[in-house]
Structures are given as structure tokens and as C-alpha cells.
Design a protein around this motif. Structure first.
Motif, short mmCIF file in Angstrom:
data_model
loop_
_atom_site.label_atom_id
_atom_site.label_comp_id
_atom_site.label_asym_id
_atom_site.label_seq_id
_atom_site.Cartn_x
_atom_site.Cartn_y
_atom_site.Cartn_z
N HIS A 254 -28.12 -80.39 90.48
CA HIS A 254 -29.17 -81.26 91.00
C HIS A 254 -29.56 -80.72 92.37
N ARG B 55 -32.42 -81.69 93.93
CA ARG B 55 -33.25 -82.71 94.60
C ARG B 55 -34.59 -82.10 95.03
N ASN C 278 -34.04 -84.88 86.93
CA ASN C 278 -34.07 -86.33 87.22
C ASN C 278 -34.56 -86.62 88.64
N THR D 255 -27.46 -93.07 84.23
CA THR D 255 -27.05 -92.50 85.52
C THR D 255 -28.25 -92.46 86.47
N THR D 256 -28.11 -91.76 87.59
CA THR D 256 -29.16 -91.66 88.61
C THR D 256 -30.51 -91.25 88.01
N HIS E 283 -26.44 -85.70 78.44
CA HIS E 283 -25.56 -86.59 79.19
C HIS E 283 -24.92 -87.51 78.16
N HIS F 167 -21.00 -81.77 81.52
CA HIS F 167 -19.95 -82.37 82.36
C HIS F 167 -18.95 -83.21 81.55
N CYS G 254 -18.58 -90.40 90.43
CA CYS G 254 -19.66 -89.67 89.76
C CYS G 254 -19.76 -90.22 88.35
N LEU G 255 -20.76 -89.77 87.62
CA LEU G 255 -20.89 -90.14 86.22
C LEU G 255 -21.02 -88.88 85.37
N ASP H 267 -22.62 -79.71 88.20
CA ASP H 267 -23.21 -81.05 88.37
C ASP H 267 -23.20 -81.46 89.83
N ALA I 9 -24.31 -82.98 92.94
CA ALA I 9 -25.27 -84.09 92.96
C ALA I 9 -25.24 -84.78 94.32
N HIS J 181 -26.01 -86.99 97.49
CA HIS J 181 -26.66 -88.24 97.92
C HIS J 181 -26.35 -88.39 99.40
N ALA K 73 -23.78 -92.52 92.29
CA ALA K 73 -22.87 -91.62 91.57
C ALA K 73 -23.26 -90.17 91.86
N GLY K 74 -22.29 -89.35 92.19
CA GLY K 74 -22.58 -87.93 92.36
C GLY K 74 -21.65 -87.31 93.37
O1 DOR Z 1 -22.67 -88.29 89.13
C1 DOR Z 1 -23.79 -88.02 88.71
N1 DOR Z 1 -24.83 -87.80 89.55
N2 DOR Z 1 -23.98 -87.95 87.40
C2 DOR Z 1 -25.20 -87.80 86.88
O2 DOR Z 1 -25.30 -87.80 85.69
C3 DOR Z 1 -26.40 -87.71 87.74
C4 DOR Z 1 -26.06 -87.28 89.07
C5 DOR Z 1 -27.16 -87.51 90.08
O3 DOR Z 1 -28.31 -87.11 89.81
O4 DOR Z 1 -26.89 -88.06 91.15
#
Ligand code: DOR
Ligand code: ZN
Length: 353
Positions: free
Chosen positions: A25, A27, A51, A116-117, A146, A184, A228-229, A257, A259, A261, A273-274
């Protein structure tokens, strides 16, 4: 499993064919400026997740995002972003196919809606994708999944295993030529399913799922930076992932993955999550593979199995890791925001040259 330049490897030096990251990711905006090069300095290519807000659902949006990624990198950086299409209930097969055929899209990403996000526009029922999946199967375009059900009745720790049984297994039967990457993976159920499946089924494994289990969410208090997810699972699941990554089975390859934030969005009453693993990703994998006595298998996992699955050439260059005390900062400062990297405050034993 041979290294690109085995003669250059010693106890303290590891030379690897340049790796790729098959799930990132990056961003957008000012976050992109900071994080893209942290991936590009290690990896030659990366599969870029779609995403964003709004999600990347068109060829034009993906091409523009790819330009923004390249523009965010320092001049001369050799990095290829591989773009993905965000599947929705109503996305057109023609859009996806034209993006794949013109080289803009490498794959499609399936987010179950609200898994998820930024997945609110995701797919509510895979049956809505029938025409799209048929076309992807026909043109050889991989589906990246996913793999979690979102049914509230299913316990969050069971969502991956239930997804495999209820959604993924039937999907693989319905589309017997479709290439699928289960992204993942977090459970021994996923490891067993991928091992037993056809060659067109593979999985990515993150650096953090190789190191964290669900206890790490609660060590001495609630640990938002371990969230995280799919969420990290029991220790036995982590052990199965470690064994799979180190096994030399080409169906398992590297996908961080990463991610990011903003710190305040992680350290919040409803934290995002991330895990932001990009800054020390290859060092983290090296740490794990060394613990497993499998450093000689890192190169294939990081640099060979992914391209082989995607049908892409191996990278030509190399990276060098040196055995060196490598302290990870508590945080990384962006322009008006702060990120907390995976391994913050710890020390790793390898350093990327
Ligand atoms: O932990 C995660 N963060 N899992 C995801 O599937 C998406 C990701 C995110 O974009 O932040
Ligand atoms: Zn992801």
C-alpha cells in the motif's frame, strides 16, 4: 536453491538477486512521497494495492496513479509499480481486460465489502463477478484475494479459514483456469489449502505475520501497531507460516502488505488496521529466515517464486545485506504526520547496503 552470486555470500554478507514485493500500500499525496522510496530502495517491482479513496477502478485512474508513484521517487530510482484494479460489484470486464492488455493492470484485487481499510466499495458477493472472472481466466489475468468473510457471526480469528471453505474453494472449482493469489495468509488452514491446491494457486506471506502472534496484541497493554487485517493468529498458525515460507515451496512468496497509517490513526479509540513494514522489510525477512536456519532459501522466496508465478522475468541486479546492528527508529517523520515502523525501537541484525 542457489543464490545469484553464491560466492559473494559469507557469514556476514548476503547478496540476493533484487527482490520484488508482491503486495504493498503506497497511499497517495504526501504519504506517497515518503513511503514509495522506502519500498523502491529494496524492491525492483511491487504490486500496488488499489484501495485509495476513491478506489482505483479504471484504467485511467491506475495509469494516473502509476505516474504519481514514479514522480514521487528520487530521480534515477529503478522501480516498476505493478498496478491492480479494485473489483466492485459493477466493474466491467471490458475495462479490466483493456487495462491488462495495454499493460496498465497486472492483476485484479478482490476485497470482500467492508473487510478492511477502504473496502466499502468491495464485492458483496463473488457471484456478482462471474463475467469478470470468466474474462480474467480467459486472458490469464491473476486474481488477488483478501481472504476473509465479513459475516459478523463469524469470529474474527476464523474469518480466513471460513473464507477458504465457503468462497475460495468453490471459486477455484468454478474457474478452473483462473490464477489466484491468496494474499497475506495468516493460518495453517491457508498454508494447507495452498499446498494442496493446483499450481495456479499461490499465497503471499508478510514479514509481520512471520513474527507476530495474537499475544503480541496484548503485551503489557493494547498494542495498536501490531494490529492489521487479517489479524494475527495463534502461535501455531505463525509457526505454520514460518515453515511454509522457509520450505522452498514456490507457491509461497514475499508480499509485505506494508500499510502505513498516521500515528494518531493507529493510536486511537478505533485504530486503523495496518503495519508499516516497508522501511526494514527485507531485513525483517532475513531475521526470520536466519532464525529458521533457512537464509539460503530467502532469495527464492523474495526474488524468484513471485515472478515465476506472475510470468515475469527475474530481476537482473542484486542487493547486499550486511550483518550489522541495525536499530529501528521509534517513528518516521513525514510532512505533517508521523509513522511508526514495524520493529520500532528494536534492533535488527542485518542492514541493507
Ligand atoms: O492491515 C491491513 N491494512 N490490511 C488490509 O487488508 C488493508 C491495509 C490498509 O490498506 O491499511
Ligand atoms: Zn493489503
Amino acid at each position: 536453491m542457489s543464490n545469484a552470486t553464491p560466492s559473494r555470500n559469507t557469514e556476514d554478507t548476503l547478496v540476493l538477486r533484487r527482490p520484488d514485493d508482491w503486495h504493498v500500500h503506497l497511499r497517495d499525496g504526501s504519504m506517497l512521497e515518503l513511503v514509495a522510496d522506502l519500498t523502491a530502495r529494496q524492491f525492483a517491482r511491487a504490486i500496488v494495492m488499489p484501495n485509495l479513496t476513491p478506489p482505483v477502478t479504471t484504467v485511467a485512474a491506475a495509469a494516473a496513479y502509476r505516474e504519481r508513484i514514479l514522480a514521487a521517487l528520487p530521480p534515477g530510482r529503478d522501480f516498476t509499480p505493478l498496478m491492480t484494479a479494485y473489483l466492485t460489484d459493477s466493474i466491467a470486464a471490458d475495462e479490466i481486460a483493456s487495462g491488462f492488455e495495454s499493460g496498465v493492470f497486472t492483476a485484479c484485487k478482490l476485497y470482500p465489502a467492508n473487510a478492511t481499510t477502504n473496502s466499502a466499495h468491495g464485492v458483496t458477493d463473488v457471484r456478482n463477478l462471474h463475467g469478470v472472472l470468466e474474462r480474467m481466466q480467459a486472458i490469464g489475468m491473476p486474481l488477488l484475494v483478501h481472504g476473509e468473510v465479513t459475516t459478523p457471526e463469524v469470529d474474527i480469528f476464523d474469518r480466513e479459514a471460513v473464507f477458504i471453505e465457503r468462497v475460495l474453494a468453490p471459486l477455484l472449482e468454478d474457474f478452473p483456469g483462473l490464477k489466484v493469489v491468496l494474499e497475506h495468509i495468516t493460518t495453517r488452514d491457508a498454508v494447507a489449502f495452498v499446498e494442496a491446491g493446483p499450481d495456479r494457486l499461490a499465497a503471499t506471506i508478510t514479514a509481520h505475520h512471520l513474527r507476530l502472534d495474537r499475544n503480541d496484541l496484548f503485551v503489557g497493554g493494547l498494542r495498536p501497531h501490531a494490529y492489521c487485517l487479517p489479524v494475527v493468529k495463534r502461535r501455531q498458525h505463525k509457526e505454520a507460516l514460518r515453515a511454509a515460507a522457509a520450505s522452498g515451496n514456490p507457491k509461497f512468496f514475499l508480499g509485505t502488505d506494508t500499510a502505513p497509517h498516521q500515528r494518531q490513526d493507529k493510536e486511537s479509540a478505533c485504530g486503523c488496521a495496518g503495519i508499516f513494514s516497508a522501511p526494514f522489510a527485507i531485513e525483517s525477512y532475513a531475521e526470520t529466515f536466519e532464525e529458521l536456519g533457512a537464509l539460503d532459501r530467502l532469495e527464492a522466496f523474495a526474488s524468484e517464486f513471485g515472478p515465476r508465478f506472475y510470468g515475469l522475468p527475474l530481476n537482473e541486479g542484486t542487493i547486499t545485506l550486511r550483518r550489522e546492528h541495525n536499530p529501528v527508529p521509534d517513528s518516521i517523520q513525514g510532512d505533517g504526520f508521523t509513522l511508526v515502523p514495524f520493529h520500532a525501537g528494536e534492533s535488527l541484525s542485518w542492514r541493507l547496503d
